[in-house]
Design a protein around this motif. Structure first.
Motif, PDB file in Angstrom:
ATOM      1  N   ARG A  68       1.042  -1.302   0.025  1.00  0.00           N
ATOM      2  CA  ARG A  68      -0.018   0.010   0.101  1.00  0.00           C
ATOM      3  C   ARG A  68       0.960   1.202   0.077  1.00  0.00           C
ATOM      4  NH1 ARG A  68      -3.625   1.157   5.056  1.00  0.00           N
ATOM      5  NH2 ARG A  68      -1.523   1.547   5.881  1.00  0.00           N
ATOM      6  N   GLU A  69       1.984   1.378   0.907  1.00  0.00           N
ATOM      7  CA  GLU A  69       2.821   2.499   1.144  1.00  0.00           C
ATOM      8  C   GLU A  69       4.204   2.019   1.362  1.00  0.00           C
ATOM      9  OE1 GLU A  69       2.209   6.729   2.825  1.00  0.00           O
ATOM     10  OE2 GLU A  69       1.569   5.282   4.156  1.00  0.00           O
ATOM     11  N   GLY A  70       5.204   2.742   0.914  1.00  0.00           N
ATOM     12  CA  GLY A  70       6.540   2.284   1.706  1.00  0.00           C
ATOM     13  C   GLY A  70       7.292   3.602   1.946  1.00  0.00           C
ATOM     14  N   LYS A  71       7.987   3.627   3.101  1.00  0.00           N
ATOM     15  CA  LYS A  71       8.482   4.903   3.432  1.00  0.00           C
ATOM     16  C   LYS A  71       9.603   4.353   4.348  1.00  0.00           C
ATOM     17  CE  LYS A  71       4.740   8.228   3.971  1.00  0.00           C
ATOM     18  NZ  LYS A  71       4.058   8.872   4.319  1.00  0.00           N
ATOM     19  N   PHE A  72      10.717   5.395   4.412  1.00  0.00           N
ATOM     20  CA  PHE A  72      11.933   5.196   5.545  1.00  0.00           C
ATOM     21  C   PHE A  72      11.505   6.163   6.675  1.00  0.00           C
ATOM     22  CE2 PHE A  72      13.843   3.881   1.540  1.00  0.00           C
ATOM     23  CZ  PHE A  72      14.414   2.797   1.828  1.00  0.00           C
ATOM     24  N   PHE A  73      11.978   5.484   7.854  1.00  0.00           N
ATOM     25  CA  PHE A  73      11.750   6.334   9.110  1.00  0.00           C
ATOM     26  C   PHE A  73      13.033   6.491   9.909  1.00  0.00           C
ATOM     27  CE2 PHE A  73       7.671   4.880   7.908  1.00  0.00           C
ATOM     28  CZ  PHE A  73       6.784   6.021   7.889  1.00  0.00           C
ATOM     29  N   ASP A  74      13.337   7.649  10.484  1.00  0.00           N
ATOM     30  CA  ASP A  74      14.316   7.557  11.654  1.00  0.00           C
ATOM     31  C   ASP A  74      13.638   6.848  12.780  1.00  0.00           C
ATOM     32  OD1 ASP A  74      15.422   8.953  14.378  1.00  0.00           O
ATOM     33  OD2 ASP A  74      16.632   9.404  12.559  1.00  0.00           O
ATOM     34  N   ILE A  75      14.866   6.048  13.281  1.00  0.00           N
ATOM     35  CA  ILE A  75      14.243   5.084  14.453  1.00  0.00           C
ATOM     36  C   ILE A  75      13.413   5.735  15.374  1.00  0.00           C
ATOM     37  CG2 ILE A  75      16.538   5.295  15.757  1.00  0.00           C
ATOM     38  CD1 ILE A  75      14.285   2.145  15.179  1.00  0.00           C
ATOM     39  N   ASN A  76      13.875   7.023  15.819  1.00  0.00           N
ATOM     40  CA  ASN A  76      13.003   8.020  16.821  1.00  0.00           C
ATOM     41  C   ASN A  76      11.921   8.538  16.320  1.00  0.00           C
ATOM     42  OD1 ASN A  76      15.110   7.454  18.630  1.00  0.00           O
ATOM     43  ND2 ASN A  76      16.514   8.852  17.621  1.00  0.00           N
ATOM     44  N   GLY A  77      11.545   8.302  15.003  1.00  0.00           N
ATOM     45  CA  GLY A  77      10.094   8.974  14.653  1.00  0.00           C
ATOM     46  C   GLY A  77       9.531   7.728  13.778  1.00  0.00           C
ATOM     47  N   LEU A  78       9.553   6.719  14.217  1.00  0.00           N
ATOM     48  CA  LEU A  78       8.430   5.616  13.866  1.00  0.00           C
ATOM     49  C   LEU A  78       6.936   5.979  13.880  1.00  0.00           C
ATOM     50  CD1 LEU A  78      10.350   2.669  15.317  1.00  0.00           C
ATOM     51  CD2 LEU A  78      10.636   3.258  12.992  1.00  0.00           C
ATOM     52  N   PRO A  79       6.203   5.456  12.956  1.00  0.00           N
ATOM     53  CA  PRO A  79       4.893   5.763  13.061  1.00  0.00           C
ATOM     54  C   PRO A  79       4.374   5.344  14.316  1.00  0.00           C
ATOM     55  CG  PRO A  79       5.330   4.750  11.042  1.00  0.00           C
ATOM     56  CD  PRO A  79       6.499   4.654  11.739  1.00  0.00           C
ATOM     57  N   THR A  80       3.229   5.686  14.776  1.00  0.00           N
ATOM     58  CA  THR A  80       2.479   5.377  15.968  1.00  0.00           C
ATOM     59  C   THR A  80       1.749   4.105  15.915  1.00  0.00           C
ATOM     60  OG1 THR A  80       0.801   6.893  15.914  1.00  0.00           O
ATOM     61  CG2 THR A  80       2.645   7.634  17.127  1.00  0.00           C
ATOM     62  N   ASP A  81       1.299   3.785  14.964  1.00  0.00           N
ATOM     63  CA  ASP A  81       0.534   2.677  14.649  1.00  0.00           C
ATOM     64  C   ASP A  81       1.124   1.300  14.253  1.00  0.00           C
ATOM     65  OD1 ASP A  81       1.215   3.546  12.178  1.00  0.00           O
ATOM     66  OD2 ASP A  81      -0.632   3.346  11.220  1.00  0.00           O
ATOM     67  N   ILE A  82       2.486   1.295  14.403  1.00  0.00           N
ATOM     68  CA  ILE A  82       3.295   0.099  14.393  1.00  0.00           C
ATOM     69  C   ILE A  82       2.473  -1.015  15.488  1.00  0.00           C
ATOM     70  CG2 ILE A  82       5.457  -1.006  14.357  1.00  0.00           C
ATOM     71  CD1 ILE A  82       6.739   1.450  13.459  1.00  0.00           C
ATOM     72  N   ASP A  83       2.360  -2.550  14.920  1.00  0.00           N
ATOM     73  CA  ASP A  83       1.855  -3.239  15.802  1.00  0.00           C
ATOM     74  C   ASP A  83       3.067  -3.732  16.874  1.00  0.00           C
ATOM     75  OD1 ASP A  83       2.962  -5.972  14.859  1.00  0.00           O
ATOM     76  OD2 ASP A  83       2.322  -4.918  12.996  1.00  0.00           O
ATOM     77  N   ARG A  84       2.598  -4.085  17.866  1.00  0.00           N
ATOM     78  CA  ARG A  84       3.582  -4.539  19.021  1.00  0.00           C
ATOM     79  C   ARG A  84       4.591  -5.570  18.555  1.00  0.00           C
ATOM     80  NH1 ARG A  84       0.897  -4.935  24.602  1.00  0.00           N
ATOM     81  NH2 ARG A  84       2.608  -3.637  25.517  1.00  0.00           N
ATOM     82  N   PRO A  85       4.159  -6.651  17.946  1.00  0.00           N
ATOM     83  CA  PRO A  85       5.520  -7.640  17.366  1.00  0.00           C
ATOM     84  C   PRO A  85       6.266  -6.932  16.337  1.00  0.00           C
ATOM     85  CG  PRO A  85       3.268  -8.859  17.189  1.00  0.00           C
ATOM     86  CD  PRO A  85       3.082  -7.237  17.524  1.00  0.00           C
ATOM     87  N   THR A  86       6.127  -6.207  15.366  1.00  0.00           N
ATOM     88  CA  THR A  86       6.890  -5.425  14.545  1.00  0.00           C
ATOM     89  C   THR A  86       7.892  -4.551  15.537  1.00  0.00           C
ATOM     90  OG1 THR A  86       5.348  -5.729  12.776  1.00  0.00           O
ATOM     91  CG2 THR A  86       7.173  -4.035  12.688  1.00  0.00           C
ATOM     92  N   LEU A  87       7.215  -3.708  16.299  1.00  0.00           N
ATOM     93  CA  LEU A  87       8.170  -2.851  17.246  1.00  0.00           C
ATOM     94  C   LEU A  87       9.140  -3.632  18.190  1.00  0.00           C
ATOM     95  CD1 LEU A  87       8.391   0.061  17.842  1.00  0.00           C
ATOM     96  CD2 LEU A  87       6.739  -0.083  19.480  1.00  0.00           C
TER      97      LEU A  87
END
Length: 103
Positions: A68-87
């Motif tokens: 659906r969508e792909g982006k790069f994120f700084d480790i200190n700026g990850l999206p808030t909706d990441i599921d717990r196992p992925t985090l």
């Protein structure tokens, strides 16, 4: 975190390159480093997850029904909706300490 299966007879790093390209439009810029191997019991008693650390560059924009969508994120700026196992997997990868051999 791109991922996919390794077909019978395939070399895992070839599959890694294919998944990076298909799911992220990414290309390895150096050899991938295998960090860990996990048993994926949810899939089968014989399926494993291989976790690599990679240096990559963007080759192309991916358009796919699978992504659906792909982006790069700084480790200190990850999206808030990441599921717990992925985090958890991201945190363990950064620390280098894996709490379980099961994915």
């Amino acid at each position: 975190m791109p991922g996919g299966g390794v077909k019978n007879g395939a070399i895992p790093e070839q599959s890694l390159r294919q998944e990076l390209s298909e799911e992220g439009g990414l290309e390895l810029t150096s050899a991938a480093k295998l960090l860990a191997v996990f048993l994926n019991q949810r899939a089968s008693s014989r399926e494993y997850v291989l976790l690599y650390k990679c240096n990559v560059r963007q080759r192309k924009k991916v358009t796919s029904l699978e992504i659906r969508e792909g982006k790069f994120f700084d480790i200190n700026g990850l999206p808030t909706d990441i599921d717990r196992p992925t985090l958890k997997h991201i945190s363990e990868t950064i620390s280098g300490y894996f709490s379980s051999a099961v994915w």
